[in-house]
Design a protein around this motif. Sequence first.
Motif, PDB file in Angstrom:
ATOM      1  N   ASP A 136       0.939  -1.224  -0.087  1.00 41.10           N
ATOM      2  CA  ASP A 136       0.127  -0.181  -0.010  1.00 41.10           C
ATOM      3  C   ASP A 136       0.841   1.449  -0.081  1.00 41.10           C
ATOM      4  O   ASP A 136       1.985   1.344   0.532  1.00 41.10           O
ATOM      5  CB  ASP A 136      -0.959   0.004   1.203  1.00 41.10           C
ATOM      6  CG  ASP A 136      -1.816   0.967   1.362  1.00 41.10           C
ATOM      7  OD1 ASP A 136      -3.089   1.088   0.708  1.00 41.10           O
ATOM      8  OD2 ASP A 136      -1.740   2.220   1.553  1.00 41.10           O
ATOM      9  N   ILE A 142       1.019   3.812   1.881  1.00 44.26           N
ATOM     10  CA  ILE A 142       1.200   4.108   3.070  1.00 44.26           C
ATOM     11  C   ILE A 142       2.616   3.615   3.592  1.00 44.26           C
ATOM     12  O   ILE A 142       3.278   4.354   4.688  1.00 44.26           O
ATOM     13  CB  ILE A 142       0.258   3.942   4.419  1.00 44.26           C
ATOM     14  CG1 ILE A 142       0.239   4.583   5.511  1.00 44.26           C
ATOM     15  CG2 ILE A 142       0.161   2.370   4.401  1.00 44.26           C
ATOM     16  CD1 ILE A 142      -0.691   4.517   6.473  1.00 44.26           C
ATOM     17  N   TRP A 146      -5.710   5.288   3.976  1.00 41.58           N
ATOM     18  CA  TRP A 146      -5.299   3.856   4.184  1.00 41.58           C
ATOM     19  C   TRP A 146      -6.489   3.256   4.895  1.00 41.58           C
ATOM     20  O   TRP A 146      -6.895   2.041   4.183  1.00 41.58           O
ATOM     21  CB  TRP A 146      -4.156   3.672   4.933  1.00 41.58           C
ATOM     22  CG  TRP A 146      -4.028   2.204   5.338  1.00 41.58           C
ATOM     23  CD1 TRP A 146      -3.247   1.252   4.475  1.00 41.58           C
ATOM     24  CD2 TRP A 146      -4.475   1.499   6.550  1.00 41.58           C
ATOM     25  NE1 TRP A 146      -3.547   0.087   5.044  1.00 41.58           N
ATOM     26  CE2 TRP A 146      -3.882   0.200   6.207  1.00 41.58           C
ATOM     27  CE3 TRP A 146      -5.166   1.846   7.626  1.00 41.58           C
ATOM     28  CZ2 TRP A 146      -4.301  -0.889   7.128  1.00 41.58           C
ATOM     29  CZ3 TRP A 146      -5.252   0.774   8.560  1.00 41.58           C
ATOM     30  CH2 TRP A 146      -4.880  -0.549   8.380  1.00 41.58           C
TER      31      TRP A 146
END
Length: 386
Positions: free
Chosen positions: A125, A127, A143
Amino acid sequence: MDLSRVGAREALRPRPGNEPHWQRIRAGCFLGYRPSRQDGAGTWIARVYDEQTRKYERKALGDFGSLVARERFTVAKQEAETFADVIESGGFKLERLETVEDACRAYAVGRRDAEGRFKRFIYSDPIAKLKLDKLRRHHVKEWRERLEKCEALVSRNIKGPRRYRDRSRSTINRDMVPLRAALFKVKAPGVPGTEAAWQEALVPIRNADTQRTLYLDLSQRRSLLSHVTKGASPFVQALCLLPLRPGAMASLSTSDFDMRTRELTIGTDKSGKPRRIIVPDGVANLLAAQTKDKLPAAALFMRANGKRWSKDSWNLPIKEATAKAKLPSGITAYTLRHSVITDLVNSGLAILTVAQISDTSVEMIERHYGHLNRAAAEQALAGLAL
């Protein structure tokens, strides 16, 4: 003891066994001072509790003889705290923990459940690459929104294709727990109501857990066992007898069971902390049979191919046996854990005891099982030797 005072340190005398004099720096972290038996500077030692090994680790820091006496405590304290940071982060030095991914990988050491969730929802991801010092509330909020849109895998059916469903609120809460824990290890919470308050986007959904209502009584569990395949029978039978999570049961090794004392050590579970339970004779006989002709490190419950059980391997035999026994649909390995806990609560066993042996909280037991009739139901447990 205050080791920061030079006069107090100089007045100390060597202890028996050359044991240092200790000062608590913070929870689980101590700084020790060992006075010199001659006229030299005393030596400093750090002692830190390692949650993974459940024991204290020590490190000799030296005497800092090149510094003036009043400065030695400050430097020794810094060294002890650095050592504590390394131990508490699973061996990762904090200087390397620059991104969210770094923090998660450090936290995941020794935590299989967390590692699995990080692999699914963090490492791939956006993040993951964010610098920890740049992390803001909107990053975490975005997220979380992506997480909520992810479909949850239900199971692999008999024909092979995977089936998915919308992610439930309780599942979302569980998926957020490891990230919240990992970030709190290395990053202080921000001022509430500001963009710095990254933690606010990880607040769990209230009342997300629904009551567990699918329960199999002893006759239904016997029927399930009579239809399960021979290779899966010992593993499924153990799930019908003990209030363990399936993953914890699958992680058991031969050395975890001592037939002499009927003591079973559960080393891998949700809390990450080992625990020991004494099992009834019927369960002890089942476990003893699984240890026969196995090395100590071998899986206690082994599949026909010699491998440990996993979610992908235990789902199918339970589902097939459920259909053959004409039991309610939706039965899973967790249904068996819930059924055992229900029997324990119904038998009148103290909720605290049930929580301890099943590795959950009293709050969770009361929330999901508080409605049960506490009247004695000894026959519910009398047939444990299924």
